[in-house]
Scaffold this motif. Sequence first.
Motif, PDB file in Angstrom:
ATOM      1  N   PHE A 122      51.998  51.989  62.445  1.00 27.10           N
ATOM      2  CA  PHE A 122      52.458  53.129  63.242  1.00 27.10           C
ATOM      3  C   PHE A 122      53.801  53.639  62.717  1.00 27.10           C
ATOM      4  N   PRO A 130      55.963  52.405  68.108  1.00 29.76           N
ATOM      5  CA  PRO A 130      55.111  52.817  69.229  1.00 29.76           C
ATOM      6  C   PRO A 130      55.679  52.277  70.534  1.00 29.76           C
ATOM      7  N   LYS A 133      52.715  51.270  75.843  1.00 29.00           N
ATOM      8  CA  LYS A 133      51.374  51.750  76.169  1.00 29.00           C
ATOM      9  C   LYS A 133      50.590  52.077  74.903  1.00 29.00           C
ATOM     10  N   GLU A 134      51.244  52.740  73.946  1.00 28.16           N
ATOM     11  CA  GLU A 134      50.570  53.087  72.699  1.00 28.16           C
ATOM     12  C   GLU A 134      50.100  51.835  71.965  1.00 28.16           C
ATOM     13  N   LEU A 191      46.389  61.171  64.786  1.00 26.97           N
ATOM     14  CA  LEU A 191      47.230  61.626  65.883  1.00 26.97           C
ATOM     15  C   LEU A 191      47.836  62.990  65.560  1.00 26.97           C
TER      16      LEU A 191
END
Length: 771
Positions: free
Chosen positions: A699, A707, A710-711, A764
């Motif tokens: 990420f 991140p 939650k991600e 994303l």
Amino acid sequence: MLKVALLIVSVGLFVLSVQSCSRENSGESRESAIPDQVSYNFDIRPILSDKCFACHGPDANKREAGLRLDVAESAYQALKENPGAHAIVAGKPDLSQAYLRITTQDTGMLMPPPSSNLKLTTREIDLIGKWIKQGAKYEKHWAFVAPRKPTIPAVKDESWPANEIDYFILNKQENNGLKPNEQADKERLLRRLSLDLTGLPPTLKMMDDFLADNSTNAYGKMVDYLLAQPTYGEKMAIHWLDLARYADSHGYQDDGYRTQWPWRDWVIHAFNRNMHYNDFVTWQLAGDLLPNASKEQILATGFNRNHKITEEGGIIPEEYRVMYVTDRNDLFGKGLLGVTLECAHCHDHKYDPFSQKEYYQMFAFFNNVNEVGIESVIGGPETYAKKPLMEISEEDVKGILKFVNKADTNRLIVSVMGDLDSTRKTHVLTRGEYDAHGEEVTAGTPAAILPFSKNYPKNRLGLSRWLFDKKNPLTSRVYVNILWQEFFGRGIVKTSGDFGMQGELPSHPALLDWLAVDFMEHGWDVKRLVKQMVTSSTYKQSAVFSKDKMAVDPDNILLARGPRYRIHAEFIKDLVLSSSGLLNKTIGGPSVKPYQPPGLWEGATSGRGLLSVYNQDHGSSLYRRGMYTLIKRTVPPPTMGIFDASNRDLCEVKRAKTNTPLQALMMMNDPTVLEASRVLAANLLQEKNAVPDKIEKAFRLIVSRKPNTKELEMLTAYHEKQLKHLNIQTASKVIAVGEYPLTKNIDVKALAALMRVVSTIYNLEETITKS
């Protein structure tokens, strides 16, 4: 399921983008108050230009009733059809026929006539009435008046501005009841800066170092570091390649291969060594005419040989030679002067004060090139460049042209500029037809911009001196605006290729003039200008927006938040390759042919020449930066075209920004993205840490930030689901993409599961957005 989910998300984002575009295209719905002092340039001329000049403007062939409203003398004089009346009587709207005709209820007298489908709003009528009452004072078009450095405006919040730019921006925000956003967090700010200055995401080391640096000059040090990277020149070259219509083929039906890439190497080199803009352009316009011109100066003139050139038999040579000259003339107008000079090719310009004669006076500067309409038909290496040309030897690349990435010993030739020994006659071409010779003209420039000095030679070198004359009102403004557009997504003048009557007015005219004059005062120093922009508080703002700001300024014209828009097509590929570790960092050299759907070239070709069949490259060539992808004009790279890359047919100073489902489908299915996902996943699997740590690193590499909880939880859960449901057969198919060697003795299911997680991160919206 993953692809379906991603498609749903992408379509949702697409709908939001369409709604945003609709707001942008609709313009400002709220009508602002009538100003105390009405300005011709900023209030009246735009109305007349849109609603009146088609019939009462510069174009004599379309002019009605002998009336010109773009020139004060004509507007004030007695009407041809009614000598006792005048279109405009200063101070007296009730005696001004122009005002009476736009306010009448008689449809037979109303202007604009109902048949034109044009109609003035109540506010526009009131503005014209007040302007006439205040004296109906005409002004020269703002863009044709040399800029003067205005006084830095006062602001209430003296603590916010970091440099002069911010005073102009904040002053206008405060006048509109807005406040700027807080500064973006360090992770997002670094990503924005790195993408803007190098076209690449920051490395993990850059992120860690920047986050750990708590000094007051941490950001300034990072700016200097990125400006010094060789990747800076690659990033900056992209907008210039669009402007210069660089491509790797000649264009037209046969569309044969050309070796113009050494000129591209020079552009990268020039930006990296911070060649000042006046020299940068002068070399490209007239390097061959400089005293004792070097091979580097002559190579720079490839700029004006990037146009399309035919190799088809049966054509009329003079017709195509005139087309080449026309292309160069139009490029000069749009790319360097920011005006639609091409509109005067067949007749006087309908809106701007450029006559057809003046168009061909400009044409004369480029009409003396020692070239022909067709030199040779498509064939071997001797056709890869057209005369006049320059050969680059092995000795050259070891010496004066050492920046040219010539990796083999093959003959290398480049199309450059070179004039005839005598002067070719130039005529006004009636209706623009190549063989309809009218009045003979000599080299000159539009008087409305700046008359051509008798002290300048009547050649391209003299034209360059005229271009960089301190009295020239356009040159500095136009380039400052293009760079502003590069960093903020929208120019101070939105129509960056049209500063003329039909172009948009500048959102911050005083700032544009201040930057233009400051740029000239500091020797046309490009890196200094870039640094001014990216170190401003305006640039460093968070891109977060509120409902209140959206209501007042939906298009962010007042810049009360940071820029947010999708990065260029080339940089999407660069981001994918860089974050995965696949990027081949070689600078310059011939263009490459990466993955492409089969049959595209073969279905759109004459069947002749080196580019009749697409022979994909292999090995490290697959992982070059996007700017090195070979551009065949008739079939430009499809994956880049989907993201609005230029096909380089003509000069382009501003790319379109579209959002389509094809973009989401490309990111989900493109071999490069999938291969990068596999390679990055394989590299992560080699590390001895937990899966969440691997996902977090992926990420950070891709999105350039950590991140949130939650991600990370969602991505980890998705990984567990993939690992549970994938079987060996499916997993083997998932990882069977791309030519990069598969890591030996790797767990196929583990690789496929992590690869899908990485692919999700690449898909994303934030990944390909600068915010």
